[in-house]
Design a protein around this motif. Sequence first.
Motif, PDB file in Angstrom:
ATOM      1  N   LEU A 176      36.700  50.367  48.890  1.00 49.37           N
ATOM      2  CA  LEU A 176      37.837  51.162  48.447  1.00 49.37           C
ATOM      3  C   LEU A 176      38.953  50.307  47.849  1.00 49.37           C
ATOM      4  N   LEU A 177      38.871  48.993  47.984  1.00 52.11           N
ATOM      5  CA  LEU A 177      39.903  48.118  47.466  1.00 52.11           C
ATOM      6  C   LEU A 177      39.935  48.163  45.935  1.00 52.11           C
ATOM      7  N   SER A 178      41.129  48.323  45.389  1.00 54.20           N
ATOM      8  CA  SER A 178      41.335  48.225  43.950  1.00 54.20           C
ATOM      9  C   SER A 178      42.395  47.171  43.678  1.00 54.20           C
ATOM     10  N   LEU A 179      42.146  46.326  42.704  1.00 57.44           N
ATOM     11  CA  LEU A 179      43.124  45.311  42.314  1.00 57.44           C
ATOM     12  C   LEU A 179      44.011  45.881  41.216  1.00 57.44           C
ATOM     13  N   ASN A 180      45.284  46.077  41.525  1.00 58.31           N
ATOM     14  CA  ASN A 180      46.223  46.466  40.486  1.00 58.31           C
ATOM     15  C   ASN A 180      46.511  45.252  39.618  1.00 58.31           C
ATOM     16  N   GLN A 181      46.450  45.442  38.319  1.00 58.66           N
ATOM     17  CA  GLN A 181      46.547  44.322  37.393  1.00 58.66           C
ATOM     18  C   GLN A 181      47.859  43.560  37.516  1.00 58.66           C
ATOM     19  N   ALA A 182      48.902  44.207  38.039  1.00 57.77           N
ATOM     20  CA  ALA A 182      50.176  43.514  38.219  1.00 57.77           C
ATOM     21  C   ALA A 182      50.058  42.334  39.166  1.00 57.77           C
ATOM     22  N   THR A 183      49.067  42.363  40.043  1.00 54.23           N
ATOM     23  CA  THR A 183      48.885  41.273  41.012  1.00 54.23           C
ATOM     24  C   THR A 183      48.551  39.959  40.310  1.00 54.23           C
ATOM     25  N   ILE A 184      47.888  40.053  39.170  1.00 57.00           N
ATOM     26  CA  ILE A 184      47.627  38.878  38.338  1.00 57.00           C
ATOM     27  C   ILE A 184      48.283  39.138  36.980  1.00 57.00           C
ATOM     28  N   LYS A 185      49.582  39.198  36.995  1.00 48.98           N
ATOM     29  CA  LYS A 185      50.393  39.702  35.887  1.00 48.98           C
ATOM     30  C   LYS A 185      50.066  39.061  34.552  1.00 48.98           C
ATOM     31  N   THR A 197      45.020  38.596  30.812  1.00 52.19           N
ATOM     32  CA  THR A 197      44.648  39.561  29.788  1.00 52.19           C
ATOM     33  C   THR A 197      43.727  40.607  30.406  1.00 52.19           C
ATOM     34  N   LEU A 198      43.421  41.652  29.652  1.00 50.12           N
ATOM     35  CA  LEU A 198      42.509  42.663  30.159  1.00 50.12           C
ATOM     36  C   LEU A 198      41.170  42.040  30.529  1.00 50.12           C
ATOM     37  N   ASP A 199      40.621  41.218  29.654  1.00 51.42           N
ATOM     38  CA  ASP A 199      39.322  40.594  29.937  1.00 51.42           C
ATOM     39  C   ASP A 199      39.403  39.699  31.166  1.00 51.42           C
ATOM     40  N   GLU A 200      40.482  38.933  31.282  1.00 53.03           N
ATOM     41  CA  GLU A 200      40.629  38.057  32.446  1.00 53.03           C
ATOM     42  C   GLU A 200      40.778  38.863  33.724  1.00 53.03           C
ATOM     43  N   ALA A 201      41.495  39.965  33.659  1.00 54.65           N
ATOM     44  CA  ALA A 201      41.676  40.807  34.846  1.00 54.65           C
ATOM     45  C   ALA A 201      40.350  41.424  35.276  1.00 54.65           C
ATOM     46  N   ILE A 202      39.587  41.920  34.319  1.00 52.78           N
ATOM     47  CA  ILE A 202      38.278  42.504  34.635  1.00 52.78           C
ATOM     48  C   ILE A 202      37.357  41.444  35.220  1.00 52.78           C
ATOM     49  N   ALA A 203      37.350  40.246  34.612  1.00 52.28           N
ATOM     50  CA  ALA A 203      36.478  39.182  35.091  1.00 52.28           C
ATOM     51  C   ALA A 203      36.858  38.743  36.504  1.00 52.28           C
ATOM     52  N   ALA A 204      38.148  38.580  36.774  1.00 55.55           N
ATOM     53  CA  ALA A 204      38.588  38.160  38.105  1.00 55.55           C
ATOM     54  C   ALA A 204      38.275  39.222  39.149  1.00 55.55           C
ATOM     55  N   THR A 205      38.431  40.479  38.778  1.00 54.81           N
ATOM     56  CA  THR A 205      38.160  41.572  39.709  1.00 54.81           C
ATOM     57  C   THR A 205      36.682  41.606  40.081  1.00 54.81           C
ATOM     58  N   THR A 206      35.819  41.566  39.093  1.00 53.98           N
ATOM     59  CA  THR A 206      34.383  41.625  39.376  1.00 53.98           C
ATOM     60  C   THR A 206      33.911  40.365  40.094  1.00 53.98           C
ATOM     61  N   ALA A 207      34.452  39.203  39.726  1.00 50.16           N
ATOM     62  CA  ALA A 207      34.047  37.956  40.386  1.00 50.16           C
ATOM     63  C   ALA A 207      34.418  37.972  41.860  1.00 50.16           C
ATOM     64  N   GLY A 208      35.486  38.667  42.206  1.00 53.73           N
ATOM     65  CA  GLY A 208      35.912  38.755  43.602  1.00 53.73           C
ATOM     66  C   GLY A 208      35.197  39.826  44.397  1.00 53.73           C
ATOM     67  N   GLY A 209      34.261  40.515  43.775  1.00 54.18           N
ATOM     68  CA  GLY A 209      33.515  41.551  44.485  1.00 54.18           C
ATOM     69  C   GLY A 209      34.275  42.854  44.645  1.00 54.18           C
ATOM     70  N   ILE A 210      35.365  43.009  43.914  1.00 51.95           N
ATOM     71  CA  ILE A 210      36.151  44.246  43.954  1.00 51.95           C
ATOM     72  C   ILE A 210      35.555  45.227  42.952  1.00 51.95           C
ATOM     73  N   GLU A 211      35.520  46.508  43.313  1.00 60.16           N
ATOM     74  CA  GLU A 211      34.818  47.494  42.504  1.00 60.16           C
ATOM     75  C   GLU A 211      35.732  48.421  41.718  1.00 60.16           C
ATOM     76  N   SER A 212      37.048  48.231  41.825  1.00 57.73           N
ATOM     77  CA  SER A 212      37.985  49.136  41.168  1.00 57.73           C
ATOM     78  C   SER A 212      39.186  48.352  40.668  1.00 57.73           C
ATOM     79  N   ILE A 213      39.810  48.850  39.602  1.00 57.20           N
ATOM     80  CA  ILE A 213      40.960  48.172  39.026  1.00 57.20           C
ATOM     81  C   ILE A 213      42.002  49.197  38.595  1.00 57.20           C
ATOM     82  N   GLY A 214      43.270  48.851  38.800  1.00 60.37           N
ATOM     83  CA  GLY A 214      44.383  49.623  38.262  1.00 60.37           C
ATOM     84  C   GLY A 214      44.962  48.855  37.092  1.00 60.37           C
ATOM     85  N   LEU A 215      45.119  49.515  35.957  1.00 60.96           N
ATOM     86  CA  LEU A 215      45.526  48.836  34.732  1.00 60.96           C
ATOM     87  C   LEU A 215      46.983  49.127  34.381  1.00 60.96           C
ATOM     88  N   TRP A 216      47.532  48.249  33.555  1.00 58.79           N
ATOM     89  CA  TRP A 216      48.879  48.421  33.022  1.00 58.79           C
ATOM     90  C   TRP A 216      48.790  48.650  31.522  1.00 58.79           C
TER      91      TRP A 216
END
Length: 299
Positions: free
Chosen positions: A6-15, A18-37
């Motif tokens: 259920l954990l989602s990484l809000n993109q503000a946490t890694i302000k 970029t979008l690609d970097e945020a997606i890559a970091a989220t998936t690499a960390g095993g997180i399955e959801s993202i909140g975008l800005w």
Amino acid sequence: MTAHQLLSLNQATIKYATLDEAIAATTAGGIESIGLWREPVAAVGLQESAKRLADSGLRFSSLCRGGFFTPEEGPTRRAAIDDNRLAIEETATLAAAGADGSAAVLVLVVGGLPAGSRDLIGARERVRDAIGELAPDAAAAGVTLAIEPLHPMYASDRAVVSTLGQALDIAEQFPIGSVGAVVDTFHVWWDPDLYTQIERAGAAGTGGPLGRGGGRIASYQVCDWATPLAADVLLSRHYPGDGVIDFDPITRAVFAAGYVGDIEVELFNQTIWDSPYGEVVDRTVAGFAAAVAPHIPAA
């Protein structure tokens, strides 16, 4: 779905990602959801952002942010309303691109007092009126406008809505699927009426975002509070478990109210922003696992 899922990484946490970097970091960390800005999405373009989100396989938990509704009638207010209509369209497009279980939630930071004004009540009325203009557009797009109450220290410059009760007072004037509220622990943990208001939100029924339950609770966000606050109080959020918030009763209350969506970790903290993205994601996962996940009821 397990608590960790259920954990989602809000993109503000890694302000600074970029979008690609945020997606890559989220998936690499095993997180399955993202909140975008909206700004990183705009940098790539909406349709391309939606494609990259779809290709990632991540769920989409929210888009930040709309709002800033408090100016008096005039060109500034009209521009804000028009921009929020655009944000509704962006939210719908990104939600459609997210994996199954994505929520079409647009987070609203409603705005502070206009320059020179002391009329707090009037400012809140203008927030209500703006949402009244936008609610039909949100309903038509399948988007939930999520009013985020901010801690009272932000009432003058960011949000004249300071409590969950105030957010619900506005939201309840509109259809349940189109307007809801955000429960963000940083902003509401202190409120002696919090649990009554969470129960009130849940009592609205199961018509939350995409019918996923929770009544008027459109989003649940977690981060911690620790003192002393930063010189810029906006940047005072901490990893879950690094402060004084008791996530047990809040989390249990939110889920008892029927909420079944993702839980975003959204951190505004300069030290965190200056850290490597992978380190931040790992700390986020660890803090969530220790401080929040144990209190999520089993499905």
